[in-house]
Write an enzyme that holds these catalytic residues in place. Structure first.
Site, PDB file in Angstrom:
ATOM      1  N   ARG A 107     -44.380 -15.642 -28.419  1.00 18.21           N
ATOM      2  CA  ARG A 107     -45.004 -16.176 -27.016  1.00 18.21           C
ATOM      3  C   ARG A 107     -44.945 -17.303 -26.534  1.00 18.21           C
ATOM      4  O   ARG A 107     -45.753 -17.986 -25.933  1.00 18.21           O
ATOM      5  CB  ARG A 107     -46.422 -15.268 -26.653  1.00 18.21           C
ATOM      6  CG  ARG A 107     -46.162 -13.756 -27.059  1.00 18.21           C
ATOM      7  CD  ARG A 107     -47.402 -13.195 -26.087  1.00 18.21           C
ATOM      8  NE  ARG A 107     -47.354 -11.850 -26.356  1.00 18.21           N
ATOM      9  CZ  ARG A 107     -48.088 -11.096 -27.544  1.00 18.21           C
ATOM     10  NH1 ARG A 107     -48.895 -11.779 -28.333  1.00 18.21           N
ATOM     11  NH2 ARG A 107     -47.875  -9.613 -27.459  1.00 18.21           N
ATOM     12  N   LYS A 129     -35.621 -24.860 -16.834  1.00 16.30           N
ATOM     13  CA  LYS A 129     -34.850 -23.652 -16.790  1.00 16.30           C
ATOM     14  C   LYS A 129     -34.155 -23.504 -18.145  1.00 16.30           C
ATOM     15  O   LYS A 129     -33.593 -24.353 -18.784  1.00 16.30           O
ATOM     16  CB  LYS A 129     -33.908 -23.626 -15.730  1.00 16.30           C
ATOM     17  CG  LYS A 129     -34.400 -23.163 -14.241  1.00 16.30           C
ATOM     18  CD  LYS A 129     -33.175 -23.224 -13.355  1.00 16.30           C
ATOM     19  CE  LYS A 129     -33.400 -23.104 -11.874  1.00 16.30           C
ATOM     20  NZ  LYS A 129     -32.181 -22.652 -11.188  1.00 16.30           N
ATOM     21  N   GLU A 171     -21.944 -32.801 -11.434  1.00 14.10           N
ATOM     22  CA  GLU A 171     -23.631 -32.623 -11.124  1.00 14.10           C
ATOM     23  C   GLU A 171     -23.954 -34.167 -10.581  1.00 14.10           C
ATOM     24  O   GLU A 171     -25.007 -34.287  -9.750  1.00 14.10           O
ATOM     25  CB  GLU A 171     -24.473 -32.350 -12.220  1.00 14.10           C
ATOM     26  CG  GLU A 171     -24.152 -31.026 -12.967  1.00 14.10           C
ATOM     27  CD  GLU A 171     -24.393 -29.807 -12.110  1.00 14.10           C
ATOM     28  OE1 GLU A 171     -25.040 -30.038 -10.952  1.00 14.10           O
ATOM     29  OE2 GLU A 171     -23.606 -28.874 -11.883  1.00 14.10           O
ATOM     30  N   LYS A 211     -33.686 -35.252 -10.051  1.00 15.20           N
ATOM     31  CA  LYS A 211     -33.964 -33.817 -10.618  1.00 15.20           C
ATOM     32  C   LYS A 211     -35.426 -33.601 -10.778  1.00 15.20           C
ATOM     33  O   LYS A 211     -35.907 -32.774 -10.375  1.00 15.20           O
ATOM     34  CB  LYS A 211     -32.907 -33.604 -11.512  1.00 15.20           C
ATOM     35  CG  LYS A 211     -33.272 -31.998 -12.005  1.00 15.20           C
ATOM     36  CD  LYS A 211     -32.188 -31.472 -12.782  1.00 15.20           C
ATOM     37  CE  LYS A 211     -32.521 -29.960 -12.674  1.00 15.20           C
ATOM     38  NZ  LYS A 211     -31.644 -29.062 -13.584  1.00 15.20           N
ATOM     39  N   GLU A 221     -38.824 -22.540  -7.889  1.00 17.07           N
ATOM     40  CA  GLU A 221     -37.740 -22.419  -7.270  1.00 17.07           C
ATOM     41  C   GLU A 221     -38.064 -21.523  -5.969  1.00 17.07           C
ATOM     42  O   GLU A 221     -37.337 -20.591  -5.716  1.00 17.07           O
ATOM     43  CB  GLU A 221     -36.649 -21.891  -7.953  1.00 17.07           C
ATOM     44  CG  GLU A 221     -35.239 -22.100  -7.232  1.00 17.07           C
ATOM     45  CD  GLU A 221     -34.089 -22.026  -8.159  1.00 17.07           C
ATOM     46  OE1 GLU A 221     -34.175 -21.654  -9.503  1.00 17.07           O
ATOM     47  OE2 GLU A 221     -32.859 -21.793  -7.826  1.00 17.07           O
ATOM     48  N   ARG A 225     -36.313 -26.854  -4.683  1.00 18.27           N
ATOM     49  CA  ARG A 225     -35.342 -26.955  -5.831  1.00 18.27           C
ATOM     50  C   ARG A 225     -34.026 -26.168  -5.463  1.00 18.27           C
ATOM     51  O   ARG A 225     -33.053 -26.241  -6.268  1.00 18.27           O
ATOM     52  CB  ARG A 225     -36.283 -26.039  -7.112  1.00 18.27           C
ATOM     53  CG  ARG A 225     -35.441 -26.081  -8.259  1.00 18.27           C
ATOM     54  CD  ARG A 225     -36.306 -25.776  -9.550  1.00 18.27           C
ATOM     55  NE  ARG A 225     -35.553 -25.765 -10.618  1.00 18.27           N
ATOM     56  CZ  ARG A 225     -36.005 -25.804 -11.895  1.00 18.27           C
ATOM     57  NH1 ARG A 225     -37.592 -25.599 -11.942  1.00 18.27           N
ATOM     58  NH2 ARG A 225     -35.535 -25.780 -12.785  1.00 18.27           N
ATOM     59  N   ASN A 229     -28.915 -26.118  -6.055  1.00 18.13           N
ATOM     60  CA  ASN A 229     -27.893 -25.030  -6.048  1.00 18.13           C
ATOM     61  C   ASN A 229     -26.599 -25.658  -5.071  1.00 18.13           C
ATOM     62  O   ASN A 229     -25.826 -24.839  -5.294  1.00 18.13           O
ATOM     63  CB  ASN A 229     -28.404 -23.876  -5.478  1.00 18.13           C
ATOM     64  CG  ASN A 229     -29.411 -23.122  -6.187  1.00 18.13           C
ATOM     65  OD1 ASN A 229     -29.190 -23.379  -7.614  1.00 18.13           O
ATOM     66  ND2 ASN A 229     -30.505 -22.500  -5.875  1.00 18.13           N
ATOM     67  N   HIS A 232     -23.099 -24.688  -5.925  1.00 17.44           N
ATOM     68  CA  HIS A 232     -23.188 -23.676  -7.154  1.00 17.44           C
ATOM     69  C   HIS A 232     -22.845 -22.409  -6.861  1.00 17.44           C
ATOM     70  O   HIS A 232     -22.402 -21.451  -7.421  1.00 17.44           O
ATOM     71  CB  HIS A 232     -24.486 -23.689  -7.918  1.00 17.44           C
ATOM     72  CG  HIS A 232     -24.387 -25.146  -8.899  1.00 17.44           C
ATOM     73  ND1 HIS A 232     -24.420 -26.207  -8.246  1.00 17.44           N
ATOM     74  CD2 HIS A 232     -24.486 -25.087 -10.134  1.00 17.44           C
ATOM     75  CE1 HIS A 232     -24.278 -27.120  -9.143  1.00 17.44           C
ATOM     76  NE2 HIS A 232     -24.440 -26.368 -10.497  1.00 17.44           N
ATOM     77  N   HIS A 236     -20.167 -21.289  -8.885  1.00 17.50           N
ATOM     78  CA  HIS A 236     -20.371 -20.019  -9.917  1.00 17.50           C
ATOM     79  C   HIS A 236     -19.029 -18.982  -9.636  1.00 17.50           C
ATOM     80  O   HIS A 236     -18.523 -18.325 -10.539  1.00 17.50           O
ATOM     81  CB  HIS A 236     -21.522 -19.375  -9.888  1.00 17.50           C
ATOM     82  CG  HIS A 236     -22.719 -20.226 -10.638  1.00 17.50           C
ATOM     83  ND1 HIS A 236     -23.988 -20.306 -10.394  1.00 17.50           N
ATOM     84  CD2 HIS A 236     -22.210 -21.276 -11.628  1.00 17.50           C
ATOM     85  CE1 HIS A 236     -24.654 -21.096 -11.295  1.00 17.50           C
ATOM     86  NE2 HIS A 236     -23.647 -21.556 -12.213  1.00 17.50           N
ATOM     87  N   HIS A 251     -16.646 -25.571 -15.880  1.00 20.04           N
ATOM     88  CA  HIS A 251     -17.810 -25.373 -14.886  1.00 20.04           C
ATOM     89  C   HIS A 251     -17.892 -26.588 -13.983  1.00 20.04           C
ATOM     90  O   HIS A 251     -18.315 -26.514 -12.708  1.00 20.04           O
ATOM     91  CB  HIS A 251     -19.278 -25.054 -15.642  1.00 20.04           C
ATOM     92  CG  HIS A 251     -20.423 -25.438 -15.128  1.00 20.04           C
ATOM     93  ND1 HIS A 251     -20.667 -24.195 -14.269  1.00 20.04           N
ATOM     94  CD2 HIS A 251     -21.228 -26.281 -14.694  1.00 20.04           C
ATOM     95  CE1 HIS A 251     -21.857 -24.448 -13.586  1.00 20.04           C
ATOM     96  NE2 HIS A 251     -22.212 -25.794 -14.106  1.00 20.04           N
TER      97      HIS A 251
END
Lengths: 347, 347
Positions: A107, A129, A171, A211, A221, A225, A229, A232, A236, A251
């Site tokens: 955990r 993330k 980025e 960032k 998010e 935040r 994206n 993206h 993506h 990418h």
């Protein structure tokens, strides 16, 4: 705590010495970063038994439940308890899978990230993330969990291939668009020479600050935040589709072209704004000069739209985009008609 | 939000109606609870397509990475996005695996728990712990994540077998020891009749309040929450060992006897306290009158000690126990010599 600097060995040694008790340290690396990891362990002169280094596949191949299982079993059999520390040495994928395992082992145990690619330095290592893939669905499984510490140094940049560097640079371009002003000016100019570590350090530092500031204001998010994206949603989709048609693009290349196409979508939203038009022209020229062209998409718009519609940021079947209307003027949760997206992709 | 009451269908209907938008609902249940789940869906008269009910194996068999993968794939293929709601209808194991999947699917979606066993009502449904097993290591993988809502009703108690009821009753006894006073008096007396739903509702309510109060004060288990481990250090070891020797005892039976043995360890720590001696005698008599005896452990003390030493609550190889010295007088992080544990188990 995010440390940035040139002498990573000293910084890491100091931090390890300050850990309470004799909490055991587990190093996770990929085949690519194994030698970097070993030289780092040597540099910090700590006594880590070899069983406490574990190697997983390179890149996205590591981001599976089955790799997680092998990491869990390694830690369990090496006796890792809740006071254990996992140190991820590698690129974004390695930090992603390592962070997920640390966040879920017993955990949650502490983990540190040592990003070795530009992409991981300016993006994946900050923000808490983590994630693994579900079949071809990227980052479908994961948690939000901050690393206890991150050590970022341009030290490793010389170990990167040119495509790897470009992957991170997309980025950096995105962050320049979000920040605007002098940072946008910088990303429109050529990159510093790899040997100019001071210049890279400065660049990495403003990227991380940008960032981190956005992430801090919106950890889970729900708001700001989503700006990150940018590029993206289309990016993506381009990346997934390029693998489907066996003409895979990186990418970084996908995100760079995603930034261009999404600015075209922004023009549809705000057709009379000259700055948006200029941003689109500037980005198109920049991306063309740095990145490979993408395969012809005209015949496959429907497939791309399917990927865009499956984007996990959408809600209630609306298409939600983060868009840049000018450098430093970006907005999120913009509801876009599918038809407008199709037009932007088509023309 | 923890709802307790008798009319669960109305409560669930109301809560579902209040959900924003048309967020889709996914029901997770086990083979055992499938019919309960279907009747509940019928009772609340909501329109849930059959594809939005998923059945996983019963009990601990569901708590594997491979079950998680099948749950993730079900949700993904049924189009679950971040606004999806997962409702877990079942016992502790089902709520554990469902909670873990919800906490990690798309980095976390909302989930509600509808516990159907006494154990899950008074224990697993409260506290935000979830988890799956790693080989035979219980709950080695998991997160801390609170369910958005929990619906607890004695409504389901009549569907339980006698052993299932006793399994939950061990946690009730534990809570009675922690609370002391009238609650301790109540658990020393016979259980209410199953038909007396009002009496069970009162009992369930104080159990939930006690656990919720402890958990709220210490969500990530650095302090008070460790009290809830009472009986479980020896209990988990007994349970694992009993499976090894093919004379498996239930979790409840293991915890009940764990409470007895751990009170014997408390006597070693505080040998001159009459209350501790009395608590031990009272518990031994109570547990003997309710639960099956455990297999003879005398020849297997070393194996039991191995399990106790692998307990994930230990730090730096010390054996850390939560112990009861009298009803209402429990303490945690008590460092115990292995030798004292061996003596307590032995005689």
């Amino acid at each position: 705590m995010i440390w940035t600097g040139l002498d990573i060995a000293t910084a890491l040694s100091d931090a390890l010495e300050k850990r309470p008790g004799s909490s055991p340290v587990y190093f996770l690396c990929s085949a690519n970063t194994h030698s970097l990891c070993l030289s780092l362990i040597e540099m910090v002169e700590i006594n880590v038994p070899s069983s406490h280094v574990f190697v997983v596949p390179d890149g996205e191949n590591a981001k599976t439940l089955s790799t997680c299982e092998s990491i869990y079993l390694w830690m369990q059999s090496a006796g890792a308890l809740r006071n254990a520390l996992l140190i991820n040495v590698g690129g974004g994928a390695l930090c992603d899978v390592g962070g997920f395992c640390a966040a879920t082992y017993l955990r949650g145990i502490a983990f540190w990230n040592i990003p070795t690619t530009l992409l991981a330095m300016v993006d994946a290592s900050v923000g808490g993330k983590n994630g693994i893939n579900l079949l071809h669905h990227k980052n479908y499984i994961g948690t939000f969990q901050q690393p206890e510490k991150v050590f970022v140094s341009p030290h490793w940049l010389s170990t990167l291939s040119h495509p790897e560097l470009l992957s991170g640079w997309a980025e950096v371009i995105k962050h320049g668009i979000i920040a605007g002003g002098k940072h946008f000016q910088q990303v429109m100019k050529p990159r510093p020479a790899i040997s100019d570590q001071q210049a890279w350090l400065g660049l990495i530092e403003w990227n991380i600050k940008l960032k981190a500031r956005i992430v801090e204001s919106d950890f889970i998010e729900k708001g700001d935040r989503k700006l990150l994206n940018l590029g993206h949603t289309v990016g993506h989709a381009l990346e997934s589709w390029s693998h489907d048609v066996k003409l895979p693009i990186s990418h970084g290349c996908a995100v760079a072209w995603g930034l261009v196409y999404e600015t075209k979508i922004a023009i549809k939203v705000s057709p009379n704004r000259a700055e948006t038009q200029r941003l689109y022209e500037d980005l198109k020229m920049l991306v063309k000069s740095i990145y490979d062209p993408i395969p012809r998409i005209e015949g496959d718009i429907a497939v791309l739209m399917n990927y865009i519609q499956a984007d996990k940021k959408n809600e209630h079947h609306a298409l939600l985009f983060s868009l840049a209307f000018a450098p430093g003027d970006c907005h999120y949760n913009i509801n876009i008609d599918a038809e407008a997206v199709v037009q932007a992709l088509n023309g």
